[in-house]
Design a protein around this motif. Structure first.
Motif, PDB file in Angstrom:
ATOM      1  N   HIS A   1      30.441 -10.495   3.690  1.00 43.10           N
ATOM      2  CA  HIS A   1      30.110 -11.864   4.133  1.00 43.10           C
ATOM      3  C   HIS A   1      29.496 -12.719   3.014  1.00 43.10           C
ATOM      4  O   HIS A   1      28.444 -13.341   3.180  1.00 43.10           O
TER       5      HIS A   1
ATOM      6  N   ASP B   1      35.850  -8.820   6.486  1.00 43.53           N
ATOM      7  CA  ASP B   1      34.780  -9.818   6.551  1.00 43.53           C
ATOM      8  C   ASP B   1      34.095  -9.980   5.194  1.00 43.53           C
ATOM      9  O   ASP B   1      32.878  -9.823   5.049  1.00 43.53           O
TER      10      ASP B   1
ATOM     11  N   HIS C   1      37.060 -12.464  10.260  1.00 49.32           N
ATOM     12  CA  HIS C   1      36.837 -13.729   9.553  1.00 49.32           C
ATOM     13  C   HIS C   1      38.020 -14.094   8.656  1.00 49.32           C
ATOM     14  O   HIS C   1      38.355 -15.271   8.548  1.00 49.32           O
TER      15      HIS C   1
END
Ligand SMILES: [Mn+2]
Length: 312
Positions: free
Chosen positions: A13, A47, A78
């Motif tokens: 992330h 992600d 994502h």
């Protein structure tokens, strides 16, 4: 390359700086701009983007490793979300999500950090499309959120390398299509809806009508037996009995199956194993938690002593 083992790495992330520290801690060295280990390979659980402050750096590290063969990666929800919202109709060019919409909020940091590099962002979208949905090896399996054998076996028969393409992605945008079920189940797992339209308020302030569930309870009886997310259920829901129809919608990964590595679930605290054959490696790095890896050497029973991490 000789590969003695695999280092599985949880949701980055955009924590590119933490990722550098973790790779260096595990003995990876930058050679010609690529993090490389003499005898091991990394596997990223998806992600990579959104939320963190070093998204370009994270993507650069991982893509150069994948290109050079020192790492593999699977798609996270994502990356799937970015593809769905940015890849132009007909597969040409790309578009920005609607200003002020939920998609734009989810992608806010990514869009801001690529504002001056639209072509680079477009090249990463192309790369996301090359990410397999899952990986299956003789001794272990990898998926971002969930391994649902009944969905993935036919998919893998048709797509042995786990990869998808634009046609699959377009079909997956239709709710309820087989492609949607495979993509959604593998990158987002299973969820249950709270009864009677009730909502819970999660730590990030959002109101949610569903909660995330895991897939390793042998014979779950109540919501409390299957909930898997950092926000606890309000006490009145913990003992709420599962209806048969809800139980049928859950997935069960048998304890006799080969080890499975997932990310996705925002775990907290010191990494631990929910079962001897499942490891979740998402420990909320971008929310001040830990960026976690598991150093796998082919063992059939996983060992909590093989976790390794850097704290945010
Ligand atoms: Mn996720």
């Amino acid at each position: 390359m000789n590969t003695d083992g695999f280092d599985l790495i949880g949701d980055v992330h955009g924590c590119g700086d933490l990722l550098e520290s973790l790779l260096e801690q595990m003995g990876y060295q930058r050679r010609n701009g690529v993090y490389t280990h003499a005898s091991r390979r990394a596997i990223f659980l998806g992600d990579l983007i959104d939320r963190g402050s070093h998204i370009q750096k994270a993507l650069e590290i991982v893509r150069t490793m994948v290109d050079a063969g020192t790492a593999l990666v699977v798609m996270g929800n994502h990356e799937a979300h970015a593809l769905k919202h940015c890849l132009g109709q007909g597969g040409r060019g790309f578009t920005m999500p609607r200003a002020g919409g939920r998609s734009e909020r989810v992608m806010l940091e990514t869009l801001q950090q690529f504002e001056r590099a639209p072509r680079l962002w477009a090249s990463y979208l192309e790369w996301f499309l090359e990410m397999p949905l899952c990986l299956e090896f003789e001794r272990f399996r990898v998926a971002h959120a969930c391994w649902d054998e009944t969905l993935l076996r036919p998919f893998l028969n048709d797509h042995p390398d786990g990869g998808i393409d634009r046609h699959f992605l377009a079909a997956a945008s239709v709710q309820g299509s087989p492609e949607h079920r495979i993509l959604d189940r593998t990158t987002r797992g299973t969820q249950l809806r709270l009864p009677n339209g009730q909502v819970i308020r999660s730590m990030d302030g959002a109101h949610r009508s569903v909660f995330r569930t895991h897939f390793w309870a042998r014979s779950p009886q109540s919501y409390g037996d299957v909930v898997f997310q950092p926000d606890p259920l309000p006490p009145e829901f913990e003992d709420h009995p599962l209806r048969d129809e809800e139980r049928r919608r859950l997935v069960h990964y048998e304890s006799s199956q080969r080890p499975l590595f997932v990310g996705h679930y925002w775990c907290e605290g010191i990494p631990s194993l929910p079962t001897a054959n499942i490891a979740c490696l998402d420990y909320s790095a971008v929310r001040g938690g830990r960026l976690v890896a598991y150093r796998f050497d082919g063992e059939s029973a996983l060992d909590a002593g093989r976790f390794c991490w850097v704290s945010a």
